[in-house]
Motif scaffolding. Sequence first.
Motif, PDB file in Angstrom:
ATOM      1  N   SER A 167     -16.337  -5.264   2.191  1.00 28.21           N
ATOM      2  CA  SER A 167     -15.539  -4.813   3.326  1.00 28.21           C
ATOM      3  C   SER A 167     -14.077  -5.252   3.256  1.00 28.21           C
ATOM      4  O   SER A 167     -13.329  -5.063   4.201  1.00 28.21           O
ATOM      5  N   GLY A 168     -13.659  -5.806   2.111  1.00 26.87           N
ATOM      6  CA  GLY A 168     -12.324  -6.401   2.041  1.00 26.87           C
ATOM      7  C   GLY A 168     -11.184  -5.455   1.733  1.00 26.87           C
ATOM      8  O   GLY A 168     -10.023  -5.807   1.914  1.00 26.87           O
ATOM      9  N   MET A 169     -11.505  -4.253   1.223  1.00 22.90           N
ATOM     10  CA  MET A 169     -10.490  -3.237   0.924  1.00 22.90           C
ATOM     11  C   MET A 169      -9.470  -3.649  -0.146  1.00 22.90           C
ATOM     12  O   MET A 169      -8.311  -3.221  -0.104  1.00 22.90           O
ATOM     13  N   MET A 170      -9.917  -4.440  -1.128  1.00 22.07           N
ATOM     14  CA  MET A 170      -9.045  -4.694  -2.280  1.00 22.07           C
ATOM     15  C   MET A 170      -9.281  -3.587  -3.312  1.00 22.07           C
ATOM     16  O   MET A 170     -10.413  -3.133  -3.494  1.00 22.07           O
ATOM     17  N   ASP A 171      -8.227  -3.179  -4.001  1.00 21.06           N
ATOM     18  CA  ASP A 171      -8.385  -2.183  -5.066  1.00 21.06           C
ATOM     19  C   ASP A 171      -9.217  -2.776  -6.190  1.00 21.06           C
ATOM     20  O   ASP A 171      -8.980  -3.911  -6.610  1.00 21.06           O
ATOM     21  N   GLY A 172     -10.177  -2.009  -6.670  1.00 17.92           N
ATOM     22  CA  GLY A 172     -10.981  -2.455  -7.808  1.00 17.92           C
ATOM     23  C   GLY A 172     -12.135  -3.379  -7.449  1.00 17.92           C
ATOM     24  O   GLY A 172     -12.805  -3.921  -8.332  1.00 17.92           O
ATOM     25  N   GLN A 173     -12.422  -3.548  -6.165  1.00 21.60           N
ATOM     26  CA  GLN A 173     -13.442  -4.535  -5.772  1.00 21.60           C
ATOM     27  C   GLN A 173     -14.858  -4.128  -6.188  1.00 21.60           C
ATOM     28  O   GLN A 173     -15.682  -5.001  -6.496  1.00 21.60           O
TER      29      GLN A 173
END
Length: 326
Positions: A167-173
Motif C-alpha cells: 500500500s506504499g505507492m513506491m515505484d517498482g514495489q
Amino acid sequence: MTGPTVRPRRIRQTAALRGLVAETHLSADQLVLPMFVRESLTEPQPIASMPGVVHHTIDSLRAAVTEAAEAGVGGVMLFGVPDRRDAIGSGATAEDGILNVATRAVTAEIGDELVVQTDLCLDEFTDHGHCGVLDAAGAVDNDATLDRYRDMAVAQAASGSRLLGLSGMMDGQVAATREALDAAGFLDVLLLGYAAKYASGFYGPFREAVQSALVGDRRTYQLDPANRREGVREAMLDIEQGADIVMVKPAMSYLDVLADVAAASPIPVWAYQVSGEYAMVEAAAANGWIDRERIVLETLLGIRRAGAGAVLTYWAVEVARWLRRA
Ligand code: PBG
C-alpha cells in the motif's frame, strides 16, 4: 389504446424474478476485513471515528479472526500499531514487531480457513508518518524505501502472511518484493498491488486509527484524484511486475477507475472501501438520516458492479452474517 411494446418493468415484478436476473451478487467469501492490532494493549479499544471498529490486543484479534472465519469472510488484512516509531520504521521488519507477532498468532490459530493478509507499508512504523524512508532533504526516497519493503516482505512471509498488501505507492514495489520473496523461498506468498491508490481525504479516520504521525500529505506518491488514465497505467505496471491481484482505493469516489481497471486487467481486481466511506455511512445512520443496512449493502453492490472481485470493508463480518440470514 396503445402502449409501449417494450416493457422493461416486466422483469422487475417479483423478488424471485429480480433475483433470477440480478447481474451482481454479494458473497461473504469475497469480503476482506481490515483489522488493527496495537502493541501493549490489555483491552480492545474503540476507535472514535470508526464506530464498531477497535484496536485489538493479540488475544482479541485472534478471537475476532476466528469469528470472521465462522461468518464465512474470505480474508483479513492486518495493520499494526506499534508503541515506538523511528525514522526507518524498524518495527516493521523486527521479528518482535507488533504486526509480525500478531501475524504469527493469527496464522497459528486459523491456518488457511481464511486468507491472512498483512499491510506492507512503513507509515505505521515511522516517526514522520510517511510510507517510506526520507532522504537528506526530507523527501520520500523511492529506492531506499524499496530496500525496506524487501525486508518487510520477507519478515511478513516468515510470520505466516499469505498475501502482502503493498500500500506504499513506491515505484517498482511489486517487482522488488517479488524478487526478495522468491530469493528467500517464499514462492507461494501472493502480492496485492495497491495499484491505483489515490491521495484521498477519505483516509482520515484510518490515520486516527493508526495514530499516524504524518505531517503534510502523500501527494508525491499517491495518485492525484483528478486522474483516471493514470490509475489504469499504475495497474498495468503492477501486473507487468508480477502482482497477483491489483487494487483500486478508495472505492466509492473512484468507481470509474475501478471499471477501467477491471476492463483492462487479466488478473483479479479488488477495491478498498476505506475508513472515511465507512465513517460517513455510520454517521448518517446514527443520525437516522439513512437506512444503515440498506445503504451498506448498496455501497458494496455498487463497488462489485463497477468491477471489483473482493472488497475490503470494515463491515465484512456483519455483512457476511446478513447474507447468511437472507
Ligand atoms: C497506508 C494505508 C492507508 C490506508 C491503508 N493503508 C492510509 C494512508 O495512505 O494514509 C487507509 C485505509 C482506510 O482509510 O481505511 N499504510
